[in-house]
Design a protein around this motif. Structure first.
Motif, PDB file in Angstrom:
ATOM      1  N   GLY A  31      48.380 -59.745 -78.013  1.00 51.53           N
ATOM      2  CA  GLY A  31      47.205 -59.976 -77.176  1.00 51.53           C
ATOM      3  C   GLY A  31      47.454 -61.012 -76.101  1.00 51.53           C
ATOM      4  O   GLY A  31      46.999 -60.871 -74.958  1.00 51.53           O
ATOM      5  N   ARG A  32      48.220 -62.052 -76.426  1.00 48.83           N
ATOM      6  CA  ARG A  32      48.529 -63.075 -75.432  1.00 48.83           C
ATOM      7  C   ARG A  32      49.541 -62.569 -74.401  1.00 48.83           C
ATOM      8  O   ARG A  32      49.527 -62.991 -73.247  1.00 48.83           O
ATOM      9  N   LEU A  33      50.426 -61.686 -74.826  1.00 49.72           N
ATOM     10  CA  LEU A  33      51.417 -61.166 -73.893  1.00 49.72           C
ATOM     11  C   LEU A  33      50.768 -60.318 -72.809  1.00 49.72           C
ATOM     12  O   LEU A  33      51.344 -60.142 -71.725  1.00 49.72           O
ATOM     13  N   HIS A  34      49.559 -59.803 -73.075  1.00 55.75           N
ATOM     14  CA  HIS A  34      48.891 -58.958 -72.095  1.00 55.75           C
ATOM     15  C   HIS A  34      48.519 -59.717 -70.834  1.00 55.75           C
ATOM     16  O   HIS A  34      48.296 -59.100 -69.788  1.00 55.75           O
ATOM     17  N   VAL A  35      48.423 -61.059 -70.910  1.00 58.78           N
ATOM     18  CA  VAL A  35      48.037 -61.821 -69.719  1.00 58.78           C
ATOM     19  C   VAL A  35      49.101 -61.710 -68.633  1.00 58.78           C
ATOM     20  O   VAL A  35      48.807 -61.872 -67.444  1.00 58.78           O
ATOM     21  N   VAL A  36      50.341 -61.476 -69.039  1.00 57.74           N
ATOM     22  CA  VAL A  36      51.416 -61.194 -68.082  1.00 57.74           C
ATOM     23  C   VAL A  36      52.078 -59.891 -68.545  1.00 57.74           C
ATOM     24  O   VAL A  36      53.073 -59.915 -69.259  1.00 57.74           O
ATOM     25  N   PRO A  37      51.526 -58.753 -68.162  1.00 58.14           N
ATOM     26  CA  PRO A  37      52.063 -57.472 -68.647  1.00 58.14           C
ATOM     27  C   PRO A  37      53.523 -57.289 -68.252  1.00 58.14           C
ATOM     28  O   PRO A  37      54.001 -57.846 -67.267  1.00 58.14           O
ATOM     29  N   ALA A  38      54.208 -56.483 -69.020  1.00 58.69           N
ATOM     30  CA  ALA A  38      55.599 -56.181 -68.701  1.00 58.69           C
ATOM     31  C   ALA A  38      55.685 -55.478 -67.361  1.00 58.69           C
ATOM     32  O   ALA A  38      54.821 -54.673 -67.005  1.00 58.69           O
ATOM     33  N   HIS A  39      56.723 -55.806 -66.612  1.00 60.17           N
ATOM     34  CA  HIS A  39      56.999 -55.104 -65.356  1.00 60.17           C
ATOM     35  C   HIS A  39      57.664 -53.787 -65.734  1.00 60.17           C
ATOM     36  O   HIS A  39      58.846 -53.747 -66.087  1.00 60.17           O
ATOM     37  N   ALA A  40      56.899 -52.695 -65.675  1.00 57.62           N
ATOM     38  CA  ALA A  40      57.341 -51.427 -66.249  1.00 57.62           C
ATOM     39  C   ALA A  40      58.645 -50.926 -65.638  1.00 57.62           C
ATOM     40  O   ALA A  40      59.588 -50.582 -66.361  1.00 57.62           O
ATOM     41  N   ALA A  41      58.701 -50.858 -64.305  1.00 60.68           N
ATOM     42  CA  ALA A  41      59.885 -50.285 -63.662  1.00 60.68           C
ATOM     43  C   ALA A  41      61.143 -51.080 -63.995  1.00 60.68           C
ATOM     44  O   ALA A  41      62.207 -50.513 -64.248  1.00 60.68           O
ATOM     45  N   HIS A  42      61.017 -52.411 -64.036  1.00 61.83           N
ATOM     46  CA  HIS A  42      62.177 -53.252 -64.328  1.00 61.83           C
ATOM     47  C   HIS A  42      62.622 -53.092 -65.772  1.00 61.83           C
ATOM     48  O   HIS A  42      63.821 -52.968 -66.055  1.00 61.83           O
ATOM     49  N   LEU A  43      61.677 -53.096 -66.719  1.00 57.81           N
ATOM     50  CA  LEU A  43      62.026 -52.970 -68.125  1.00 57.81           C
ATOM     51  C   LEU A  43      62.685 -51.624 -68.401  1.00 57.81           C
ATOM     52  O   LEU A  43      63.700 -51.558 -69.121  1.00 57.81           O
ATOM     53  N   VAL A  44      62.137 -50.570 -67.830  1.00 58.58           N
ATOM     54  CA  VAL A  44      62.705 -49.241 -68.023  1.00 58.58           C
ATOM     55  C   VAL A  44      64.118 -49.186 -67.445  1.00 58.58           C
ATOM     56  O   VAL A  44      65.032 -48.596 -68.040  1.00 58.58           O
ATOM     57  N   GLU A  45      64.312 -49.813 -66.285  1.00 59.75           N
ATOM     58  CA  GLU A  45      65.646 -49.813 -65.689  1.00 59.75           C
ATOM     59  C   GLU A  45      66.635 -50.609 -66.536  1.00 59.75           C
ATOM     60  O   GLU A  45      67.798 -50.201 -66.679  1.00 59.75           O
ATOM     61  N   ARG A  46      66.190 -51.739 -67.116  1.00 61.89           N
ATOM     62  CA  ARG A  46      67.099 -52.542 -67.941  1.00 61.89           C
ATOM     63  C   ARG A  46      67.601 -51.765 -69.147  1.00 61.89           C
ATOM     64  O   ARG A  46      68.802 -51.756 -69.448  1.00 61.89           O
ATOM     65  N   VAL A  47      66.695 -51.105 -69.863  1.00 61.04           N
ATOM     66  CA  VAL A  47      67.128 -50.343 -71.039  1.00 61.04           C
ATOM     67  C   VAL A  47      67.936 -49.122 -70.615  1.00 61.04           C
ATOM     68  O   VAL A  47      68.864 -48.698 -71.313  1.00 61.04           O
ATOM     69  N   GLY A  48      67.599 -48.558 -69.448  1.00 63.10           N
ATOM     70  CA  GLY A  48      68.366 -47.418 -68.964  1.00 63.10           C
ATOM     71  C   GLY A  48      69.779 -47.788 -68.580  1.00 63.10           C
ATOM     72  O   GLY A  48      70.721 -47.022 -68.844  1.00 63.10           O
ATOM     73  N   LEU A  49      69.959 -48.967 -67.978  1.00 63.00           N
ATOM     74  CA  LEU A  49      71.297 -49.431 -67.635  1.00 63.00           C
ATOM     75  C   LEU A  49      72.153 -49.626 -68.875  1.00 63.00           C
ATOM     76  O   LEU A  49      73.329 -49.224 -68.910  1.00 63.00           O
ATOM     77  N   LEU A  50      71.569 -50.253 -69.898  1.00 66.03           N
ATOM     78  CA  LEU A  50      72.333 -50.490 -71.119  1.00 66.03           C
ATOM     79  C   LEU A  50      72.681 -49.178 -71.806  1.00 66.03           C
ATOM     80  O   LEU A  50      73.796 -49.016 -72.345  1.00 66.03           O
ATOM     81  N   THR A  51      71.768 -48.220 -71.759  1.00 66.13           N
ATOM     82  CA  THR A  51      72.028 -46.923 -72.386  1.00 66.13           C
ATOM     83  C   THR A  51      73.169 -46.189 -71.697  1.00 66.13           C
ATOM     84  O   THR A  51      74.042 -45.626 -72.370  1.00 66.13           O
ATOM     85  N   ILE A  52      73.199 -46.206 -70.374  1.00 61.45           N
ATOM     86  CA  ILE A  52      74.258 -45.487 -69.668  1.00 61.45           C
ATOM     87  C   ILE A  52      75.615 -46.127 -69.927  1.00 61.45           C
ATOM     88  O   ILE A  52      76.636 -45.441 -70.030  1.00 61.45           O
ATOM     89  N   ILE A  53      75.644 -47.460 -70.075  1.00 60.61           N
ATOM     90  CA  ILE A  53      76.910 -48.129 -70.377  1.00 60.61           C
ATOM     91  C   ILE A  53      77.365 -47.793 -71.793  1.00 60.61           C
ATOM     92  O   ILE A  53      78.555 -47.588 -72.051  1.00 60.61           O
ATOM     93  N   MET A  54      76.416 -47.695 -72.727  1.00 57.93           N
ATOM     94  CA  MET A  54      76.781 -47.318 -74.087  1.00 57.93           C
ATOM     95  C   MET A  54      77.259 -45.872 -74.152  1.00 57.93           C
ATOM     96  O   MET A  54      78.142 -45.534 -74.950  1.00 57.93           O
ATOM     97  N   LEU A  55      76.705 -45.007 -73.315  1.00 57.57           N
ATOM     98  CA  LEU A  55      77.220 -43.643 -73.247  1.00 57.57           C
ATOM     99  C   LEU A  55      78.645 -43.649 -72.718  1.00 57.57           C
ATOM    100  O   LEU A  55      79.484 -42.837 -73.140  1.00 57.57           O
ATOM    101  N   GLY A  56      78.929 -44.551 -71.783  1.00 58.27           N
ATOM    102  CA  GLY A  56      80.299 -44.695 -71.310  1.00 58.27           C
ATOM    103  C   GLY A  56      81.241 -45.093 -72.424  1.00 58.27           C
ATOM    104  O   GLY A  56      82.396 -44.642 -72.476  1.00 58.27           O
ATOM    105  N   GLU A  57      80.757 -45.941 -73.351  1.00 55.80           N
ATOM    106  CA  GLU A  57      81.560 -46.308 -74.510  1.00 55.80           C
ATOM    107  C   GLU A  57      81.880 -45.095 -75.377  1.00 55.80           C
ATOM    108  O   GLU A  57      82.953 -45.020 -75.984  1.00 55.80           O
ATOM    109  N   SER A  58      80.948 -44.141 -75.433  1.00 55.41           N
ATOM    110  CA  SER A  58      81.207 -42.913 -76.195  1.00 55.41           C
ATOM    111  C   SER A  58      82.361 -42.134 -75.583  1.00 55.41           C
ATOM    112  O   SER A  58      83.195 -41.565 -76.300  1.00 55.41           O
ATOM    113  N   VAL A  59      82.404 -42.090 -74.258  1.00 61.77           N
ATOM    114  CA  VAL A  59      83.504 -41.400 -73.586  1.00 61.77           C
ATOM    115  C   VAL A  59      84.815 -42.141 -73.837  1.00 61.77           C
ATOM    116  O   VAL A  59      85.870 -41.522 -74.019  1.00 61.77           O
TER     117      VAL A  59
END
Length: 375
Positions: free
Chosen positions: A181-209
């Motif tokens: 409830g307190r975290l809602h006063v400063v909501p997550a920046h959606a586009a940035h958070l999605v990009e951060r997890v997406g960047l880490l995922t693509i690098i981990m896929l590179g590790e699979s290769v």
């Protein structure tokens, strides 16, 4: 407030954040090695549990920094230096993984040091959102207390030391959920958070290769290991398609705390690491088929649950399709794993189920694209 990247309408992940993701995956390499070592053809439950326990604190350092940077990053010199120091501590921690309990104190000290740096970054940033300074102070206090709990584990003998160490991590995670409830006063920046997890995922896929390349080094080529290599790359490609084809749907959502995205990726990353190790074992043909089946089931379930949860919570109109598509893939995977197949054939079957999911996704694309274009 004007210096906060939070208010930048064109905000993107910084080069430093990309560097952080690279360092995290490098640090994770030691943990992934746990799943590549088959002892007389077996990977036991204890070995898998050790991988998860090693992975958790590394991921929580990355997640804690991501939560902070998502709301308070100014890309200042102070922020850069603090982040670089955290990255160095991650490298030191990863170097202690192979040593086991021998260097436990050093690894714990580095982990707690990284967490305390993040806590101090919150305290310094308590005035950046003007009237919402209590939010930063509260989260900083939670992280500091969690680090203190984990650090106290060095005073205890095994197994109590491990229990107390992970109790500190559980304290952090639970407190953040309870303080939602307190975290809602400063909501997550959606586009940035999605990009951060997406960047880490693509690098981990590179590790699979990379695991495919490493397994193919210094082997005698046969039809079976060549087929396994092809199946492994097809599977990784299908996973990329599954993950990123509808990824844009999350960027325009109001995520509030962002926990549905961040926490679910813990399971997704573990699933990716398991599936990457399966590629190596299938090429080398060095794992018991029963263990391969159990790991394949665990990796598939964790990947899809981690990937689907965020969409289930944030894109309600997709829920019927998410449930039916996931159930279909799980059923096909279970059927394939029950067949008396070799490792390479089972890997090919997993790749086929991933492709089936890509095709099943076509059923709901017409529901979401018009809404995105209208937005």
């Amino acid at each position: 407030m004007k210096d906060l990247r939070y208010f930048d309408p064109q905000r993107r992940a910084t080069w430093l954040e990309l560097f952080f993701a690279l360092i995290f995956v490098v640090a994770l390499h030691g943990a992934n090695e746990i799943l590549t070592e088959a002892h007389e053809g077996h990977i036991g439950a204890q070995q898998f549990l050790r991988f998860v326990l090693v992975f958790l604190p590394l991921w929580w350092i990355w997640a804690g920094h991501t939560i902070y940077a998502n709301r308070f990053d100014t890309d200042s010199r102070q922020h850069r230096l603090s982040t670089l120091l955290i990255m160095f501590l991650l490298i030191v921690i990863s170097a202690q993984i192979s040593a086991g309990a021998q260097h436990y104190t050093l690894a714990v000290a580095c982990y707690c040091g990284a967490r305390l740096i993040i806590a101090s970054m919150y305290f310094v940033s308590r005035r950046k959102h003007n009237l919402h300074g209590r939010f930063a102070s509260t989260v900083g206090t939670v992280f500091a207390v969690g680090a203190a709990i984990s650090l106290s584990s060095v005073l205890l003998a095994s197994p109590w030391s491990y229990l107390v160490f992970y109790a500190g991590i559980v304290f952090d995670m639970t407190a953040l959920v309870l303080l939602g409830g307190r975290l809602h006063v400063v909501p997550a920046h959606a586009a940035h958070l999605v990009e951060r997890v997406g960047l880490l995922t693509i690098i981990m896929l590179g590790e699979s290769v990379i695991s495919i390349s490493a397994a193919l080094a210094n082997i005698v080529w046969t039809r079976s290991n060549a087929a396994a290599a092809v199946s492994g790359f097809v599977m990784v490609s299908a996973i990329w398609w599954i993950y990123y084809d509808s990824f844009h749907l999350l960027e325009r959502r109001k995520l509030a705390t962002g926990h549905s995205i961040l926490y679910s990726h813990f399971f997704l990353f573990i699933g990716l690491a398991i599936l990457a190790s399966l590629i190596r074992h299938a090429i080398l043909d060095d794992l018991d088929p029963g263990d391969f089946r159990r790991m394949a089931a665990a990796g598939t379930v964790l990947f899809f649950l981690g990937k689907q949860y965020g969409y289930y919570m944030e894109v309600p109109e997709l829920r019927p399709y998410l449930l039916s598509n996931t159930a279909a893939v799980f059923a096909m995977t279970a059927l394939m794993l029950m067949l008396p197949l070799g490792l390479g054939a089972m890997l090919g079957g997993i790749a086929a189920t991933m492709i089936c999911y890509v095709l099943l996704n076509l059923r709901y694309r017409h529901l979401v694209r018009p809404r995105q274009e209208a937005a």
